[in-house]
Design an enzyme around this catalytic site. Structure first.
Site, PDB file in Angstrom:
ATOM      1  N   ASP A   1      -9.506   5.813  -1.370  1.00 41.89           N
ATOM      2  CA  ASP A   1      -8.450   6.522  -2.096  1.00 41.89           C
ATOM      3  C   ASP A   1      -9.071   7.229  -3.288  1.00 41.89           C
ATOM      4  OD1 ASP A   1      -9.030   4.483  -3.876  1.00 41.89           O
ATOM      5  OD2 ASP A   1      -6.943   3.859  -4.155  1.00 41.89           O
TER       6      ASP A   1
ATOM      7  N   GLU B   1       0.827  -1.211   0.000  1.00 38.30           N
ATOM      8  CA  GLU B   1       0.000   0.000   0.000  1.00 38.30           C
ATOM      9  C   GLU B   1       0.860   1.259   0.000  1.00 38.30           C
ATOM     10  OE1 GLU B   1      -3.072   0.407  -0.506  1.00 38.30           O
ATOM     11  OE2 GLU B   1      -3.769  -1.664  -0.403  1.00 38.30           O
TER      12      GLU B   1
ATOM     13  N   TYR C   1      -6.758   6.266   4.579  1.00 36.85           N
ATOM     14  CA  TYR C   1      -6.904   5.232   3.553  1.00 36.85           C
ATOM     15  C   TYR C   1      -6.071   3.998   3.884  1.00 36.85           C
ATOM     16  CZ  TYR C   1      -5.820   2.367  -0.377  1.00 36.85           C
ATOM     17  OH  TYR C   1      -5.601   1.256  -1.149  1.00 36.85           O
TER      18      TYR C   1
END
Length: 362
Positions: free
Chosen positions: A145, A44, A127
């Site tokens: 996002d 991520e 997020y």
């Protein structure tokens, strides 16, 4: 955001259709073969502002070098940054290590299975906390996002400015209310839909979208108008003259300040403005070097989030008089092999790294 303020942003039938679509159409990505929170976290962070295809080789190399949180926490920063070289946004790597050290010290080397605790770690925002919580731990947490914002704005027909924090917060709260038990699959399905179908550039692929039957933008032909995003401020342009100062097989490097853009990274010496060849010999002598030859290199441009560097460059061959650190200029002279293996040079200078990597001693 919705036509009906009390209506859920996604009804159960839409969520079921989305999950079925994802099961049949999901891209085969390396971080989708694990629920290890460490590996999901690394992916991520790498994927922030970076294309999937660019991330894949970095992801594999990174986890080979640092297979656990403890490995990441213990590594020297220079080794970490060298491994990150070319991926950009180096603060991401530094925050990864800062967070890893917190995890080791406060959580015995295990990422906390708690959205709020995740959010408090360096480099992890709303997020990323939601993504890790849902994908790794199955927590019904929203992960919103840019891709997800676009999907939700179009599905709901919202004209709220998605650049505003208030809008992001509203969508996050609306999504939290509908995250299903299969939270991880749902998070990845929403992101996949925004990346591959409800796309940001070009025409949305509504004909294959599982949410199309319940999408306001599709129904009212508004996909080209939504989402609404306020115009960004224009980037500031900075002109620079880059000097590739070479002494045989050694190149001069300068370390940037510990705060600000590209903080603490090594760079090739550079000066503000676009300097003419006749201006350079005097400047180079003031640095403490004797220039023997100047060669104009290709121009280059690099775009940061808020700044553009417009660079011209010169290869500067100097008299071989100095070793190691040069106190007058504050530069380090590093041999090519050492530079290649141990020093992370920002991708802003990639055009000039290619020059010395050719092995020329011009």
């Amino acid at each position: 955001m919705n036509e009906s303020k009390n209506a859920p942003i996604l009804v159960p039938e839409a969520i079921a259709a989305l999950l079925d679509w994802y099961a049949a159409n999901a891209r085969d990505l390396p971080w989708r073969h694990t629920t290890d929170p460490y590996r999901i976290w690394v992916s991520e962070i790498m994927l922030q502002q970076t294309r999937v295809e660019a991330v894949k080789p970095y992801y594999e190399r990174f986890l080979t070098a640092f297979p656990t949180v403890r490995d990441l926490a213990a590594t020297p920063e220079e080794k970490l940054l060298k491994l990150w070289e070319g991926l950009g946004y180096y603060s991401r790597a530094r925050n990864l290590q800062k967070a890893a050290r917190v995890i080791v010290e406060q959580y015995s080397g295990k990422m906390p299975a708690d959205e709020e605790k995740l959010r408090k770690l360096p480099g992890i925002g709303d997020y990323t906390a939601g993504a890790i919580a849902s994908i790794a731990f199955g927590i019904r947490a929203p992960a919103v996002d840019g891709n997800v914002l676009r999907v939700l704005a179009r599905v709901s027909g919202s004209r709220a400015d998605i650049a505003l924090q208030e809008t992001k917060s509203d969508f996050r709260n609306a999504l939290r209310a509908v995250v299903p038990d299969r939270a991880g699959a749902f998070t990845q399905a929403m992101i996949e839909l925004g990346a591959c179908v409800c796309v940001p550039n070009g025409e949305a692929k509504c004909s294959i979208c599982p949410l199309a039957p319940r999408c306001v933008a599709n129904e009212k032909n508004l996909t080209s108008e939504l989402p609404v995003r306020s115009a960004k401020k224009p980037r500031r342009i900075e002109e620079k003259t880059v000097l590739l100062i070479r002494d045989g097989d050694r190149t001069a490097l300068h370390k940037r300040p510990e705060k600000g853009l590209l903080a603490g990274l090594y760079e090739y010496p550079n000066l503000p403005g676009h300097l003419l060849p006749e201006e350079l010999p005097g400047i180079i002598r003031q640095m403490g070097f004797e220039p023997l030859q100047l060669t104009r290199l290709e121009d280059s441009k690099h775009i940061f989030t808020h700044i553009e560097w417009h660079m011209i460059a010169y290869a500067v061959k100097i008299a071989p008089e100095f070793d190691g650190y040069h106190p007058t200029s504050g530069f380090f002279f590093v041999r090519d092999d050492d530079l290649r293996q141990n020093y992370a040079i920002p991708s802003a200078f990639s055009a000039y790294s290619a020059y010395w990597k050719k092995g020329t001693n011009q």
